[in-house]
Design an enzyme around this catalytic site. Structure first.
Site, PDB file in Angstrom:
ATOM      1  N   HIS A 189       7.039  -0.520   5.088  1.00 19.51           N
ATOM      2  CA  HIS A 189       7.987  -0.976   3.958  1.00 19.51           C
ATOM      3  C   HIS A 189       6.299  -2.201   3.637  1.00 19.51           C
ATOM      4  O   HIS A 189       6.446  -3.563   3.597  1.00 19.51           O
ATOM      5  CB  HIS A 189       8.975  -1.971   4.025  1.00 19.51           C
ATOM      6  CG  HIS A 189       9.732  -2.648   3.321  1.00 19.51           C
ATOM      7  ND1 HIS A 189      10.822  -3.134   3.160  1.00 19.51           N
ATOM      8  CD2 HIS A 189       9.424  -2.664   1.741  1.00 19.51           C
ATOM      9  CE1 HIS A 189      11.002  -3.736   2.537  1.00 19.51           C
ATOM     10  NE2 HIS A 189      10.723  -3.461   1.245  1.00 19.51           N
ATOM     11  N   HIS A 213       4.175  -2.882  -0.350  1.00 19.16           N
ATOM     12  CA  HIS A 213       3.990  -2.950  -1.611  1.00 19.16           C
ATOM     13  C   HIS A 213       2.662  -2.658  -1.979  1.00 19.16           C
ATOM     14  O   HIS A 213       2.028  -4.177  -2.394  1.00 19.16           O
ATOM     15  CB  HIS A 213       4.808  -3.858  -2.787  1.00 19.16           C
ATOM     16  CG  HIS A 213       6.578  -3.369  -2.406  1.00 19.16           C
ATOM     17  ND1 HIS A 213       7.541  -2.836  -2.710  1.00 19.16           N
ATOM     18  CD2 HIS A 213       7.127  -3.975  -1.673  1.00 19.16           C
ATOM     19  CE1 HIS A 213       7.978  -2.796  -2.389  1.00 19.16           C
ATOM     20  NE2 HIS A 213       8.315  -3.794  -1.157  1.00 19.16           N
ATOM     21  N   ASN A 239       7.248   1.358  -6.102  1.00 19.42           N
ATOM     22  CA  ASN A 239       7.965   0.759  -7.329  1.00 19.42           C
ATOM     23  C   ASN A 239       6.415   0.703  -7.978  1.00 19.42           C
ATOM     24  O   ASN A 239       6.032  -0.532  -8.119  1.00 19.42           O
ATOM     25  CB  ASN A 239       8.657  -0.502  -7.275  1.00 19.42           C
ATOM     26  CG  ASN A 239       7.855  -1.425  -6.092  1.00 19.42           C
ATOM     27  OD1 ASN A 239       7.461  -0.766  -5.516  1.00 19.42           O
ATOM     28  ND2 ASN A 239       8.145  -2.813  -6.024  1.00 19.42           N
ATOM     29  N   ASP A 263      13.442   1.796  -3.493  1.00 24.88           N
ATOM     30  CA  ASP A 263      13.585  -0.507  -3.218  1.00 24.88           C
ATOM     31  C   ASP A 263      12.806  -1.104  -4.089  1.00 24.88           C
ATOM     32  O   ASP A 263      11.800  -0.801  -5.119  1.00 24.88           O
ATOM     33  CB  ASP A 263      12.297  -0.370  -2.360  1.00 24.88           C
ATOM     34  CG  ASP A 263      11.777  -1.646  -1.705  1.00 24.88           C
ATOM     35  OD1 ASP A 263      13.127  -2.772  -1.542  1.00 24.88           O
ATOM     36  OD2 ASP A 263      10.866  -2.002  -1.006  1.00 24.88           O
ATOM     37  N   HIS A 310      17.291   0.021   0.304  1.00 22.96           N
ATOM     38  CA  HIS A 310      17.584  -2.076  -0.171  1.00 22.96           C
ATOM     39  C   HIS A 310      18.413  -2.939  -0.191  1.00 22.96           C
ATOM     40  O   HIS A 310      19.529  -2.550  -1.619  1.00 22.96           O
ATOM     41  CB  HIS A 310      16.932  -2.370  -2.020  1.00 22.96           C
ATOM     42  CG  HIS A 310      16.445  -4.121  -2.286  1.00 22.96           C
ATOM     43  ND1 HIS A 310      15.063  -4.297  -2.012  1.00 22.96           N
ATOM     44  CD2 HIS A 310      17.598  -5.108  -2.547  1.00 22.96           C
ATOM     45  CE1 HIS A 310      16.200  -5.925  -1.946  1.00 22.96           C
ATOM     46  NE2 HIS A 310      16.710  -6.217  -3.036  1.00 22.96           N
ATOM     47  N   HIS A 339      15.347  -5.454   4.599  1.00 27.14           N
ATOM     48  CA  HIS A 339      15.331  -6.656   5.536  1.00 27.14           C
ATOM     49  C   HIS A 339      17.043  -7.106   5.841  1.00 27.14           C
ATOM     50  O   HIS A 339      17.053  -7.649   4.540  1.00 27.14           O
ATOM     51  CB  HIS A 339      14.745  -6.900   4.153  1.00 27.14           C
ATOM     52  CG  HIS A 339      14.416  -6.373   2.923  1.00 27.14           C
ATOM     53  ND1 HIS A 339      15.918  -6.114   2.085  1.00 27.14           N
ATOM     54  CD2 HIS A 339      13.610  -6.315   1.755  1.00 27.14           C
ATOM     55  CE1 HIS A 339      16.191  -5.361   1.193  1.00 27.14           C
ATOM     56  NE2 HIS A 339      14.894  -5.632   0.580  1.00 27.14           N
ATOM     57  N   ASP A 389       7.608  -6.114   4.473  1.00 30.64           N
ATOM     58  CA  ASP A 389       7.705  -6.249   2.745  1.00 30.64           C
ATOM     59  C   ASP A 389       7.014  -7.035   2.209  1.00 30.64           C
ATOM     60  O   ASP A 389       7.209  -7.876   0.886  1.00 30.64           O
ATOM     61  CB  ASP A 389       8.693  -6.970   2.879  1.00 30.64           C
ATOM     62  CG  ASP A 389       9.721  -6.348   0.935  1.00 30.64           C
ATOM     63  OD1 ASP A 389       9.373  -6.217   0.596  1.00 30.64           O
ATOM     64  OD2 ASP A 389      10.941  -6.956   0.392  1.00 30.64           O
ATOM     65  N   HIS A 443       1.230 -11.181  -5.423  1.00 29.16           N
ATOM     66  CA  HIS A 443       2.187 -11.789  -6.388  1.00 29.16           C
ATOM     67  C   HIS A 443       0.512 -12.433  -6.803  1.00 29.16           C
ATOM     68  O   HIS A 443       0.205 -12.790  -5.391  1.00 29.16           O
ATOM     69  CB  HIS A 443       2.836 -11.770  -6.572  1.00 29.16           C
ATOM     70  CG  HIS A 443       4.626 -10.954  -6.809  1.00 29.16           C
ATOM     71  ND1 HIS A 443       4.916 -10.333  -7.372  1.00 29.16           N
ATOM     72  CD2 HIS A 443       5.647 -11.267  -6.039  1.00 29.16           C
ATOM     73  CE1 HIS A 443       5.362  -9.772  -7.324  1.00 29.16           C
ATOM     74  NE2 HIS A 443       5.929 -10.459  -6.103  1.00 29.16           N
ATOM     75  N   GLY A 465       9.302 -12.111  -3.777  1.00 30.76           N
ATOM     76  CA  GLY A 465       7.845 -11.184  -2.587  1.00 30.76           C
ATOM     77  C   GLY A 465       7.163 -12.408  -1.758  1.00 30.76           C
ATOM     78  O   GLY A 465       6.938 -13.438  -2.665  1.00 30.76           O
TER      79      GLY A 465
END
Length: 478
Positions: free
Chosen positions: A55, A57, A89, A187, A213, A263, A336, A340, A355
């Site tokens: 998991h 990103h 995503n 997700d 999710h 999660h 996860d 950012h 996140g």
């Protein structure tokens, strides 16, 4: 060549010498002063199968100002990971559909000579002339554009599955074989009710599993309760998670499709999952280090650095999460990892994105809470972070004891020479100092992002090196 003398095998306790014949010069990176060759006294260190994270990103393509494949993979190796599963995503979304020039992020894909995000990410190393220090699989969207309106067309991504030998009738190249599509998810959002049956049919027909999710809400920023009221922001009730969990448990019972819940964060959801597992349903679940280390009260200290989705729950839910790990309800830990910019996270609770990043401190945080806290032992933590997620992702974790058993038994200490194993390309390891105390410093992360509430935390247990395909890929051994 790096020789680690007197290192301990994670599951048997045997003390061995480990010989790593060579570093992978194309992938290797290290921290200042780290050892990459010679002999090293590894007394007190542990060798285990490399961690796997189902998991993550990586924001590539489309948002590489937050994280690229290069920085994300380096963060993974630094955290002890040798395998990760990339969520869909991306921008454009990883749905198998051809991208169009007017879409955000499309130029990165099209300029590289590919027409889908799947093709682009599979060939990322060739496009960017880089060898990445971690292996990765891809997760395709459950819905087109990941907007929940229409299920993706499996004919758009069926060829990318591990079972397929060709893509559009042409034999797969090495990159396509190495980075297959292995799961389906939307997700960031739960699969919407209107397409759930279609998605489950696609999953069943292709032999994959659904990564769900397990939480949905249209309003709210933090956990519903006293902290939300003190902050003056709308709350997210705990049953937003249970509703998706209960719905999908019923669908797993009806269809036999394997559903993996991401999660999980609430006591009531763990109770439902516990009962489903007792019934023998094809259900697995994960939680993340932040749900065992933090609760919503920590929002008052860390602010939006601790804003996530699902939100940090109550102190009681945090304890229930730890209990679910201790009793085996939780199958694995996943980060996860969600990069950012700090500027984005400073927008306030209503507007800041959800996140945190987690790859580089996950083991230390989890070890501090779970092992030092007396809830589980070191072996169980490795099972949660390596063995179970590797199996979920369809990989075989490296069996260190099994490799040793190919050597002749003798009364003296044995040596595992990775240059002499039968299939060196399949050997992926992490070297751990389970007792090292260290301070989390986001400024030293290899990730491009810094959005973590764990900066300044004193934790214990640290990955010191990763071995990918029997070759040293990362080292902080000194």
């Amino acid at each position: 060549m790096l020789t680690l003398r007197n290192i301990t095998v994670w599951d048997t306790g045997e003390t061995i010498d480990l010989v790593i014949p060579e570093a992978d010069a194309s992938r290797l990176f290290s921290e200042t002063g780290a050892v990459t060759d010679g002999e090293f006294d590894a007394t007190g260190l542990t060798v285990a199968p490399g961690f796997a994270d189902p998991h993550v990103h990586f924001r590539d393509p489309g948002q590489t100002y937050k994280e690229s494949m290069i920085s994300g993979c380096r963060a993974s190796a630094s955290g002890g990971y040798t395998n990760v599963l990339i969520m869909p995503n991306t921008v454009p979304a990883m749905d198998g559909e051809p991208v169009t020039a007017d879409e955000p992020g499309a130029s990165e894909v099209l300029d590289a000579g590919y027409d889908t995000v799947i093709d682009y990410l599979q060939h990322y190393e060739a496009v960017h002339d880089v060898a990445l220090p971690v292996r990765y699989d891809l997760c395709v969207c459950a819905s087109k554009g990941r907007v929940g309106g229409e299920a993706t067309d499996p004919d758009r991504w069926r060829d990318y599955l591990p079972s397929s030998a060709t893509v559009r009738g042409t034999a797969k190249d090495t990159y396509q074989l190495d980075h297959p599509v292995t799961a389906v998810s939307d997700d960031g959002s739960a699969v919407t009710p209107g397409i759930l049956d279609d998605v489950l049919r696609n999953v069943k027909d292709t032999g994959l599993y659904l990564i769900e999710h397990c939480e949905h809400h249209d309003t709210g920023a933090v956990n519903d309760g006293p902290v939300a009221r003190e902050l003056g922001v709308p709350g997210i009730p705990e049953d937003t998670e249970l509703k998706i969990v209960s719905r999908d448990i019923e669908k797993a019972r009806e269809t036999g499709v394997h559903v993996h819940f991401q999660h999980v964060s609430t006591a009531i959801s763990f109770d439902a999952i516990r009962k489903a597992k007792a019934e023998g349903l094809p259900i697995t679940c994960e939680t993340a280090p932040h749900y065992i280390a933090l609760c919503d009260e920590d929002l008052l200290k860390y602010g939006t650095l601790a804003k996530m989705n699902p939100p940090l729950r109550s102190a009681a839910d945090r304890q229930a999460t730890i209990a679910a790990i201790a009793d085996g309800t939780v199958d694995m830990l996943a980060t996860d990892h969600a990069p950012h910019t700090l500027e984005e996270k400073e927008r306030g609770f209503l507007d800041a994105p959800n996140g945190i990043i987690g790859l580089e401190c996950a083991y230390g945080v989890a070890h501090k809470v779970l092992v030092d806290g007396g809830y589980i032992d070191d072996k169980r933590l490795i099972e949660l972070m390596s063995v179970a997620p590797q199996h979920l992702m369809g990989h075989t974790p490296t069996d260190v004891a099994g490799l040793l058993n190919t050597s002749a038994k003798c009364a003296v200490k044995r040596t595992l020479d990775l240059g002499k194993v039968e299939h060196p390309e399949n050997v992926n390891l992490v070297i751990l100092n389970t007792g090292e105390s260290w301070t989390v410093d986001p400024e030293r992360f290899h990730s491009a992002a810094r959005n973590t509430p764990f900066g300044g935390w004193q934790v214990t247990g640290r990955p010191l090196a990763t071995v990918l395909g029997s070759k040293l890929a990362f080292s902080r051994i000194k």
